[in-house]
Write a protein that holds these residues in place. Sequence first.
Motif, PDB file in Angstrom:
ATOM      1  N   GLN A  47       0.836  -1.199   0.000  1.00  0.00           N
ATOM      2  CA  GLN A  47       0.000   0.000   0.000  1.00  0.00           C
ATOM      3  C   GLN A  47       0.874   1.254   0.000  1.00  0.00           C
ATOM      4  N   TRP A  48       0.325   2.331  -0.523  1.00  0.00           N
ATOM      5  CA  TRP A  48       0.973   3.644  -0.494  1.00  0.00           C
ATOM      6  C   TRP A  48       0.403   4.449   0.661  1.00  0.00           C
ATOM      7  N   ALA A  49       1.280   5.195   1.330  1.00  0.00           N
ATOM      8  CA  ALA A  49       0.854   6.018   2.459  1.00  0.00           C
ATOM      9  C   ALA A  49       1.562   7.359   2.394  1.00  0.00           C
ATOM     10  N   LEU A  50       0.933   8.373   2.963  1.00  0.00           N
ATOM     11  CA  LEU A  50       1.613   9.650   3.159  1.00  0.00           C
ATOM     12  C   LEU A  50       2.446   9.526   4.421  1.00  0.00           C
ATOM     13  N   ILE A  51       3.755   9.727   4.299  1.00  0.00           N
ATOM     14  CA  ILE A  51       4.685   9.583   5.411  1.00  0.00           C
ATOM     15  C   ILE A  51       5.081  10.977   5.897  1.00  0.00           C
ATOM     16  N   HIS A  52       4.963  11.175   7.206  1.00  0.00           N
ATOM     17  CA  HIS A  52       5.337  12.461   7.813  1.00  0.00           C
ATOM     18  C   HIS A  52       6.025  12.179   9.136  1.00  0.00           C
ATOM     19  N   VAL A  53       7.231  12.669   9.290  1.00  0.00           N
ATOM     20  CA  VAL A  53       8.065  12.515  10.490  1.00  0.00           C
ATOM     21  C   VAL A  53       8.022  11.098  11.075  1.00  0.00           C
ATOM     22  N   GLY A  54       8.147  10.107  10.215  1.00  0.00           N
ATOM     23  CA  GLY A  54       8.225   8.726  10.673  1.00  0.00           C
ATOM     24  C   GLY A  54       6.902   8.037  10.922  1.00  0.00           C
ATOM     25  N   PHE A  55       5.813   8.645  10.509  1.00  0.00           N
ATOM     26  CA  PHE A  55       4.489   8.053  10.683  1.00  0.00           C
ATOM     27  C   PHE A  55       3.783   7.934   9.342  1.00  0.00           C
ATOM     28  N   ALA A  56       3.146   6.792   9.108  1.00  0.00           N
ATOM     29  CA  ALA A  56       2.266   6.633   7.954  1.00  0.00           C
ATOM     30  C   ALA A  56       0.941   7.267   8.355  1.00  0.00           C
ATOM     31  N   MET A  57       0.659   8.442   7.813  1.00  0.00           N
ATOM     32  CA  MET A  57      -0.487   9.225   8.276  1.00  0.00           C
ATOM     33  C   MET A  57      -1.796   8.872   7.583  1.00  0.00           C
ATOM     34  N   ALA A  58      -1.735   8.414   6.327  1.00  0.00           N
ATOM     35  CA  ALA A  58      -2.953   8.094   5.582  1.00  0.00           C
ATOM     36  C   ALA A  58      -2.592   7.178   4.424  1.00  0.00           C
ATOM     37  N   ILE A  59      -3.477   6.237   4.130  1.00  0.00           N
ATOM     38  CA  ILE A  59      -3.313   5.373   2.973  1.00  0.00           C
ATOM     39  C   ILE A  59      -3.860   6.113   1.754  1.00  0.00           C
ATOM     40  N   ILE A  60      -3.084   6.092   0.661  1.00  0.00           N
ATOM     41  CA  ILE A  60      -3.515   6.736  -0.576  1.00  0.00           C
ATOM     42  C   ILE A  60      -3.359   5.726  -1.710  1.00  0.00           C
ATOM     43  N   ASP A  61      -4.015   5.994  -2.844  1.00  0.00           N
ATOM     44  CA  ASP A  61      -3.868   5.055  -3.960  1.00  0.00           C
ATOM     45  C   ASP A  61      -2.613   5.398  -4.758  1.00  0.00           C
ATOM     46  N   GLU A  62      -2.201   4.460  -5.607  1.00  0.00           N
ATOM     47  CA  GLU A  62      -0.954   4.596  -6.349  1.00  0.00           C
ATOM     48  C   GLU A  62      -0.958   5.805  -7.286  1.00  0.00           C
ATOM     49  N   LYS A  63      -2.095   6.085  -7.907  1.00  0.00           N
ATOM     50  CA  LYS A  63      -2.174   7.240  -8.816  1.00  0.00           C
ATOM     51  C   LYS A  63      -1.990   8.546  -8.050  1.00  0.00           C
ATOM     52  N   GLU A  64      -2.628   8.628  -6.882  1.00  0.00           N
ATOM     53  CA  GLU A  64      -2.465   9.832  -6.072  1.00  0.00           C
ATOM     54  C   GLU A  64      -1.027   9.978  -5.609  1.00  0.00           C
ATOM     55  N   ALA A  65      -0.393   8.852  -5.247  1.00  0.00           N
ATOM     56  CA  ALA A  65       1.010   8.881  -4.833  1.00  0.00           C
ATOM     57  C   ALA A  65       1.880   9.419  -5.960  1.00  0.00           C
ATOM     58  N   ALA A  66       1.680   8.922  -7.170  1.00  0.00           N
ATOM     59  CA  ALA A  66       2.475   9.366  -8.321  1.00  0.00           C
ATOM     60  C   ALA A  66       2.256  10.847  -8.610  1.00  0.00           C
ATOM     61  N   ARG A  67       1.012  11.292  -8.571  1.00  0.00           N
ATOM     62  CA  ARG A  67       0.717  12.713  -8.817  1.00  0.00           C
ATOM     63  C   ARG A  67       1.378  13.596  -7.756  1.00  0.00           C
ATOM     64  N   THR A  68       1.304  13.146  -6.508  1.00  0.00           N
ATOM     65  CA  THR A  68       1.885  13.928  -5.420  1.00  0.00           C
ATOM     66  C   THR A  68       3.403  14.004  -5.551  1.00  0.00           C
ATOM     67  N   LEU A  69       4.047  12.861  -5.848  1.00  0.00           N
ATOM     68  CA  LEU A  69       5.501  12.870  -6.018  1.00  0.00           C
ATOM     69  C   LEU A  69       5.917  13.767  -7.173  1.00  0.00           C
ATOM     70  N   ASP A  70       5.171  13.726  -8.277  1.00  0.00           N
ATOM     71  CA  ASP A  70       5.471  14.594  -9.413  1.00  0.00           C
ATOM     72  C   ASP A  70       5.354  16.067  -9.024  1.00  0.00           C
ATOM     73  N   ALA A  71       4.295  16.393  -8.325  1.00  0.00           N
ATOM     74  CA  ALA A  71       4.093  17.786  -7.912  1.00  0.00           C
ATOM     75  C   ALA A  71       5.185  18.247  -6.954  1.00  0.00           C
ATOM     76  N   LEU A  72       5.564  17.380  -6.015  1.00  0.00           N
ATOM     77  CA  LEU A  72       6.610  17.750  -5.061  1.00  0.00           C
ATOM     78  C   LEU A  72       7.960  17.912  -5.752  1.00  0.00           C
ATOM     79  N   ARG A  73       8.240  17.041  -6.700  1.00  0.00           N
ATOM     80  CA  ARG A  73       9.501  17.185  -7.447  1.00  0.00           C
ATOM     81  C   ARG A  73       9.505  18.504  -8.215  1.00  0.00           C
TER      82      ARG A  73
END
Length: 96
Positions: A47-73
Amino acid sequence: MCLGIPGQITAITDADRLTGMADVSGVRREVSLAPVADGPLDDLIGQWALIHVGFAMAIIDEKEAARTLDALRDLGEAQEALDAMAEGQKALEGSQ
């Protein structure tokens, strides 16, 4: 500012402590799964999760993960956070 970076949960490292390994853009890091552990921990592997300061804060889907990583980059913020995580990983490896 708080920044959650998508990471894929790759393993359960300590079921009693609710911790697992997450791969965040190639950097492996142990994280707490407690915030997202609402069923069998093994169900979180892959599963994909939003990670913040060592905690998996929320489960997200793979497409959202990819979009978020692209935006952050695009914003350049992810690289700073990933560099800090890599430095932390080097420090951990050096202390062993």
